[in-house]
Design an enzyme around this catalytic site. Structure first.
Site, short mmCIF file in Angstrom:
data_model
loop_
_atom_site.label_atom_id
_atom_site.label_comp_id
_atom_site.label_asym_id
_atom_site.label_seq_id
_atom_site.Cartn_x
_atom_site.Cartn_y
_atom_site.Cartn_z
N LYS A 70 60.47 27.28 17.39
CA LYS A 70 59.87 25.95 17.26
C LYS A 70 60.69 25.01 16.38
CE LYS A 70 55.80 25.99 19.49
NZ LYS A 70 55.37 24.95 20.44
N SER A 324 59.93 35.08 20.85
CA SER A 324 59.87 33.68 20.43
C SER A 324 59.64 33.48 18.94
CB SER A 324 58.78 32.94 21.21
OG SER A 324 57.53 33.59 21.04
#
Length: 349
Positions: A70, A324
């Site tokens: 992110k 992720s």
């Protein structure tokens, strides 16, 4: 990527106009790499030999700054803001990883940041976000309620919204992962990506398909919260949530109006995994590959271990499973380990 020839422009095909271009992603990658990390791509012998009979590699975004992919999208977005927008301060809603990306970027650029997180967001993510200097506001029982409050606060106080997924610059930033994968393995066959609101898979799919439309891209979500998968199957934006999930980072009940069409046109399939499969994947990544993954980061591994993906895309193929993020509470890690130890002891007894 000098070994690759750019595929025919994927924009404008079949009535689809992608708002994010390969040039946008390349520019984002150049910007991000001034500060962020090129994360490792490592082979998992366990997933390769014991699970798929292919070559499975893990793209370790849990080793990115703030412990998650992110950071890329947040950094790219905030750097594209005008001076006036930066001066007003930024606001976002996040279960935690985007929050940290916004918080760290804002700290680096000297910008005020407010982060709205739902009640029950992992303590580790709350503390890390505050530690980077952002003001954390807890509101709502889920991401969607936090997101609505964020919009209300922005309208009332003039903050600039940094959306966690439904934004062109955010998508372009996440797409830099796709370019890195191609640099590290230009002949990849299959790429498996966690999906929440769709920013990650939209960017990665755009980058990969721009170079090779034959790369098979799989999105993975939790059975409990999977707005993108429901939308993908219904061919329209649909809301789906029936409870909490270990994959809190992907707990988005309704995908974005930017990310959905990109996903629909460029992603080859969407699959679902249950909570026990997610927990087992988290445990196996830690035990077998020494990789700390949060629930969202373990989704691709869960899909592999539960055989949710057709073997023809895995056997004798080069496969990348994207981890992720790794921002998980130690209490959750301990709970998973204890659960599977008890299960193993019962089965032996």
């Amino acid at each position: 990527m000098n070994k690759l020839m750019v595929a025919e422009d994927i924009n404008g095909t079949k009535g689809f106009n992608n708002p994010v271009s390969l040039r946008d992603i390349e520019a984002a990658a150049h910007l991000i790499h001034k500060v962020g990390r090129v994360t490792p791509l490592i082979q998992s012998m366990f997933l390769s030999r014991n699970v798929t009979n292919g070559e499975v590699y893990l793209k370790l975004e849990n080793m990115q700054l703030t412990g998650s992919f992110k950071f890329r999208g947040a950094f790219n977005k905030i750097n594209h803001l005008t001076d006036a927008q930066k001066a007003r301060g930024v606001i976002t809603a996040s279960a935690g990883n985007h929050a940290q990306g916004v918080a760290l970027t804002s700290h680096l650029l000297g910008i005020k940041a407010i982060v709205v997180m739902p009640h029950g967001a992992p303590i580790a993510k709350q503390e890390a976000t505050a530690g980077y200097g952002a003001k954390v506001v807890l509101h709502g029982d889920n991401f969607d309620e936090a997101h609505q409050f964020m919009e209300e606060e922005a309208a009332q106080k003039g903050y600039t919204i940094v959306d966690p997924y439904n934004d062109n610059e955010v998508i372009a930033g996440q797409g830099s992962i796709g370019l890195e994968i191609l640099d590290q393995m230009w002949d990849v066959d299959t790429v498996i990506v966690p999906v929440g609101g769709g920013g990650l898979i939209s960017g990665v799919a755009t980058a990969l398909k721009s170079f090779n439309p034959n790369i098979h891209i799989v999105g993975v979500q939790s059975e409990n919260v999977h707005g993108m998968t429901a939308s993908y199957k219904e061919n329209k934006i649909t809301t789906f949530s029936k409870g909490k999930t270990l994959a809190d980072g992907t707990a988005v009940a309704t995908p974005g109006d930017i990310t959905f069409p990109i996903t629909k046109h460029l992603v080859d399939e969407m699959v679902l995994v249950n909570e026990e499969e997610i927990a087992k994947a988290m445990k196996d990544l830690l035990q077998r590959t020494k990789t700390v993954a949060e629930g969202a980061g373990a989704l691709p591994t869960a899909a592999l271990e539960s055989h949710k993906i057709d073997a023809k895309w895995l056997e004798n193929k080069k496969v990348v499973a994207l981890v992720s993020g790794g921002n998980v509470d130690l209490e959750q890690v301990s709970h998973n380990i204890d659960y599977f130890l008890v299960s193993t002891n019962h089965s032996v007894g």
